[in-house]
Design a protein around this motif. Structure first.
Motif, mmCIF file in Angstrom:
data_model
loop_
_atom_site.group_PDB
_atom_site.id
_atom_site.type_symbol
_atom_site.label_atom_id
_atom_site.label_comp_id
_atom_site.label_asym_id
_atom_site.label_seq_id
_atom_site.Cartn_x
_atom_site.Cartn_y
_atom_site.Cartn_z
ATOM 1 N N ALA A 42 8.364 7.368 5.623
ATOM 2 C CA ALA A 42 6.952 7.262 5.995
ATOM 3 C C ALA A 42 6.114 8.416 5.453
ATOM 4 N N GLY A 43 6.752 9.432 4.859
ATOM 5 C CA GLY A 43 5.998 10.509 4.236
ATOM 6 C C GLY A 43 6.027 11.845 4.946
ATOM 7 N N TRP A 44 6.730 11.936 6.057
ATOM 8 C CA TRP A 44 6.817 13.206 6.777
ATOM 9 C C TRP A 44 7.777 14.156 6.049
ATOM 10 N N GLY A 45 7.359 15.404 5.876
ATOM 11 C CA GLY A 45 8.251 16.408 5.328
ATOM 12 C C GLY A 45 9.319 16.763 6.339
ATOM 13 N N GLN A 46 10.564 16.767 5.924
ATOM 14 C CA GLN A 46 11.675 17.031 6.837
ATOM 15 C C GLN A 46 12.733 17.884 6.154
ATOM 16 N N ILE A 47 13.417 18.699 6.934
ATOM 17 C CA ILE A 47 14.660 19.313 6.469
ATOM 18 C C ILE A 47 15.732 18.241 6.605
ATOM 19 N N ARG A 48 16.357 17.885 5.508
ATOM 20 C CA ARG A 48 17.200 16.694 5.491
ATOM 21 C C ARG A 48 18.596 16.977 6.062
ATOM 22 N N ILE A 49 18.608 17.342 7.326
ATOM 23 C CA ILE A 49 19.850 17.517 8.072
ATOM 24 C C ILE A 49 19.722 16.672 9.329
ATOM 25 N N SER A 50 20.591 15.724 9.499
ATOM 26 C CA SER A 50 20.498 14.828 10.648
ATOM 27 C C SER A 50 20.984 15.506 11.920
ATOM 28 N N SER A 51 20.584 14.950 13.033
ATOM 29 C CA SER A 51 21.077 15.456 14.323
ATOM 30 C C SER A 51 22.586 15.282 14.421
ATOM 31 N N PHE A 52 23.087 14.188 13.849
ATOM 32 C CA PHE A 52 24.536 13.979 13.860
ATOM 33 C C PHE A 52 25.247 15.145 13.185
ATOM 34 N N GLU A 53 24.710 15.610 12.038
ATOM 35 C CA GLU A 53 25.340 16.725 11.329
ATOM 36 C C GLU A 53 25.308 17.997 12.164
ATOM 37 N N VAL A 54 24.181 18.260 12.818
ATOM 38 C CA VAL A 54 24.074 19.448 13.673
ATOM 39 C C VAL A 54 25.093 19.373 14.797
ATOM 40 N N PHE A 55 25.165 18.221 15.461
ATOM 41 C CA PHE A 55 26.106 18.061 16.567
ATOM 42 C C PHE A 55 27.543 18.153 16.069
#
Length: 228
Positions: free
Chosen positions: A163-176
């Motif tokens: 949708a165009g939002w800038g994000q750090i491409r690390i998912s919550s799954f990866e963090v967990f």
């Protein structure tokens, strides 16, 4: 279909990468909590945004923190909305605001709980955090450091990026997945009620996207409250 629930259970400290992942039906009960209850609280997250002054705020990110050890639907402990534009604090995402507000609520000497700081820290392990969009890596890490029992999100990071939002491409799954050495177990539930959270977050950078309910395109191309 209301969107799949992704349930991920992390089994405590030192369980090296011991992660169990299951895909559940949208109506499945997770931690003995039915989907109807999940939907109720996700709608409360969206309702907070409307109460903030517009049915289509630009930074439509908010969170609620709930005590599901209470009977029935559980009880609301505190809320938070993305406030970096209002405060000048770039870290004050909805999840961080909610955590900070909860700390104040739990330790308020004139409040309902009147916890000591240590008691407040311990209380987070009994609470669930709902947010209408998947947390950035900063907020997902804060959720794990806070020892929440559950973390439930709506719109995914992948959808936000599209949708165009800038994000750090690390998912919550990866963090967990990388937090297995933390002493507290946590459960992650994703893509909950996306048919209602996605519309709040997919119009901002796409002039052809429909506005959220109650809003219409303005002359500037943004979405604003509908006059009809």
């Amino acid at each position: 279909m209301l969107g799949a629930i992704i349930a991920t259970l992390f089994l405590g400290a030192f369980a090296f990468a011991d992660v169990r992942t299951t895909l559940a039906r949208p109506d499945a009960a997770i931690n003995s909590i039915p989907f109807s209850t999940r939907a109720f609280w996700m709608r409360q997250v969206n309702a907070i945004l409307v109460q903030s002054g517009s049915p289509c705020p630009f930074s439509a990110f908010a969170s609620v923190i709930v005590n599901h050890t209470a009977p029935g639907l559980g009880t609301l402990v505190c809320t938070g909305v993305n406030s970096n534009r209002q405060t000048g604090d770039p870290t004050l995402h909805g999840e961080i605001a909610a955590i900070q507000n909860c700390s104040k609520v739990l330790t308020d000497p004139a409040g309902e709980f009147r916890f000591t700081p240590t008691q407040a820290l311990n209380a987070f392990s009994q609470l669930s955090l709902y947010t209408n969009a998947e947390s950035c890596s900063m907020c997902a890490s804060a959720i794990r450091w806070s020892s929440f029992r559950e973390y439930i999100f709506g719109t995914s990071i992948e959808t936000l990026i599209t949708a165009g939002w800038g994000q750090i491409r690390i998912s919550s799954f990866e963090v967990f997945q990388q937090s297995f050495e933390l002493p507290s177990p946590a459960r992650l539930l994703g893509n909950v009620l996306t048919n209602e959270t996605d519309p709040l977050l997919t119009w901002q950078f796409n002039p052809d996207a429909p506005c959220p309910s109650g809003c219409a395109r303005t002359r500037t191309g943004s979405c604003g409250p509908s006059l009809v």
